[in-house]
Design a protein around this motif. Structure first.
Motif, short mmCIF file in Angstrom:
data_model
loop_
_atom_site.label_atom_id
_atom_site.label_comp_id
_atom_site.label_asym_id
_atom_site.label_seq_id
_atom_site.Cartn_x
_atom_site.Cartn_y
_atom_site.Cartn_z
N ASP A 58 54.58 55.06 25.94
CA ASP A 58 55.00 56.10 27.19
C ASP A 58 54.71 55.18 28.54
O ASP A 58 54.86 53.92 28.58
N TRP A 59 54.70 55.83 29.67
CA TRP A 59 55.00 55.46 30.80
C TRP A 59 53.35 54.44 31.18
O TRP A 59 53.51 53.69 32.01
N TRP A 60 52.45 54.79 30.72
CA TRP A 60 51.24 53.95 30.67
C TRP A 60 51.41 52.49 30.23
O TRP A 60 50.84 51.44 30.94
N ARG A 61 52.69 52.20 29.50
CA ARG A 61 52.84 50.77 29.09
C ARG A 61 53.00 49.95 30.41
O ARG A 61 52.97 48.74 30.67
N TYR A 62 53.67 50.71 31.35
CA TYR A 62 54.33 50.03 32.78
C TYR A 62 53.06 49.61 33.61
O TYR A 62 52.94 48.77 34.29
N VAL A 63 52.12 50.54 33.51
CA VAL A 63 50.92 50.40 34.40
C VAL A 63 50.22 49.10 33.77
O VAL A 63 49.79 47.99 34.63
N PHE A 64 49.87 49.00 32.45
CA PHE A 64 49.36 47.98 32.15
C PHE A 64 50.10 46.49 31.96
O PHE A 64 49.54 45.58 32.29
N GLY A 65 51.63 46.87 32.15
CA GLY A 65 52.44 45.72 32.45
C GLY A 65 52.24 45.01 33.65
O GLY A 65 52.21 43.65 33.92
N VAL A 66 52.15 45.94 34.58
CA VAL A 66 52.05 45.50 35.96
C VAL A 66 50.52 44.77 36.25
O VAL A 66 50.49 43.73 36.96
N GLY A 67 49.54 45.19 35.62
CA GLY A 67 48.28 44.65 35.89
C GLY A 67 48.24 43.23 35.06
O GLY A 67 47.71 42.33 35.64
N ALA A 68 49.01 43.26 33.89
CA ALA A 68 49.04 41.93 33.14
C ALA A 68 49.74 40.85 34.13
O ALA A 68 49.75 39.69 34.03
N VAL A 69 50.74 41.32 34.96
CA VAL A 69 51.61 40.33 35.83
C VAL A 69 50.81 39.93 36.94
O VAL A 69 50.68 38.66 37.55
N ILE A 70 50.08 40.94 37.50
CA ILE A 70 49.52 40.83 39.05
C ILE A 70 47.96 40.19 38.84
O ILE A 70 47.60 39.32 39.88
N LEU A 71 47.26 40.58 37.60
CA LEU A 71 46.04 40.13 37.69
C LEU A 71 45.73 38.23 37.84
O LEU A 71 44.78 38.00 38.26
N PRO A 72 46.72 37.58 37.21
CA PRO A 72 46.42 35.98 37.33
C PRO A 72 46.45 35.61 38.76
O PRO A 72 45.75 34.81 39.04
N TYR A 73 47.45 36.43 39.32
CA TYR A 73 47.54 35.96 40.79
C TYR A 73 46.09 36.18 41.73
O TYR A 73 45.45 35.57 42.26
N ILE A 74 45.62 37.40 41.31
CA ILE A 74 44.44 37.93 42.03
C ILE A 74 43.17 37.10 41.52
O ILE A 74 42.24 36.75 42.31
N ALA A 75 43.08 36.83 40.28
CA ALA A 75 41.97 36.05 39.67
C ALA A 75 42.05 34.57 40.37
O ALA A 75 40.96 34.04 40.66
N VAL A 76 43.31 34.08 40.58
CA VAL A 76 43.15 32.72 41.24
C VAL A 76 42.75 32.66 42.65
O VAL A 76 41.89 31.89 43.31
N VAL A 77 43.12 33.82 43.42
CA VAL A 77 42.80 34.08 44.82
C VAL A 77 41.33 34.39 44.89
O VAL A 77 40.58 33.79 45.68
N LEU A 78 40.84 35.03 43.98
CA LEU A 78 39.28 35.18 43.81
C LEU A 78 38.54 34.14 43.60
O LEU A 78 37.50 33.64 44.37
N ALA A 79 39.08 33.09 42.76
CA ALA A 79 38.40 31.84 42.28
C ALA A 79 38.46 30.87 43.43
O ALA A 79 37.58 29.83 43.66
N ASN A 80 39.39 30.86 44.20
CA ASN A 80 39.53 30.10 45.30
C ASN A 80 39.07 30.35 46.66
O ASN A 80 38.81 29.45 47.39
N VAL A 81 38.42 31.48 46.77
CA VAL A 81 37.88 32.12 48.18
C VAL A 81 36.48 31.16 48.18
O VAL A 81 36.23 30.76 49.22
N GLY A 82 35.77 30.85 47.26
CA GLY A 82 34.44 30.45 47.12
C GLY A 82 33.56 31.27 47.88
O GLY A 82 33.66 32.60 47.93
N SER A 83 32.32 30.60 48.34
CA SER A 83 31.34 31.62 48.77
C SER A 83 31.26 31.57 50.22
O SER A 83 32.04 30.86 51.01
N SER A 84 30.60 32.68 50.91
CA SER A 84 30.79 33.19 52.30
C SER A 84 30.08 32.27 52.83
O SER A 84 30.22 31.91 54.02
N GLY A 85 29.00 31.71 52.37
CA GLY A 85 28.04 30.86 53.00
C GLY A 85 27.19 31.39 53.89
O GLY A 85 26.90 32.59 54.23
#
Length: 105
Positions: A58-85
């Motif tokens: 059903d339509w939930w498939r699209y929600v999880f598809g968007v999550g699977a496409v967008i999450l790598p970008y979010i993961a890389v941005v979070l990993a490159n932020v570093g500490s606040s220091g």
């Protein structure tokens, strides 16, 4: 006649000039470990999204598809932020006056 000895008083810095170890940045090892943890969590959620993309109909498939496409970008941005220091750069304090000053006539 007895001479009185002049005992100099030690000048101390006010407590607000003292640097604190908690205002320093985290160590590179701890920073790298924290970034890897954030990346691993985000990519684990992406893996769950990919599995649910195949399993859920059903339509939930699209929600999880968007999550699977967008999450790598979010993961890389979070990993490159570093500490606040530190909240602000640690600067050397004011040099205290000499404890023993030259006598002036």
């Amino acid at each position: 006649m007895a001479h009185s000895l002049h005992v100099p008083t030690l000048h101390r810095r006010p407590s607000h000039d003292v640097q604190s170890a908690t205002s320093l940045r985290s160590s590179p090892h701890d920073d790298r470990r924290s970034r890897m943890r954030k990346y691993t969590i985000a990519m684990s959620i992406r893996t769950v999204c990919l599995i649910l993309l195949v399993v859920i109909p059903d339509w939930w498939r699209y929600v999880f598809g968007v999550g699977a496409v967008i999450l790598p970008y979010i993961a890389v941005v979070l990993a490159n932020v570093g500490s606040s220091g530190a909240a602000e750069p640690v600067r050397p304090g004011v040099v205290p006056p000499l404890a023993i000053e030259q006598r002036r006539p």
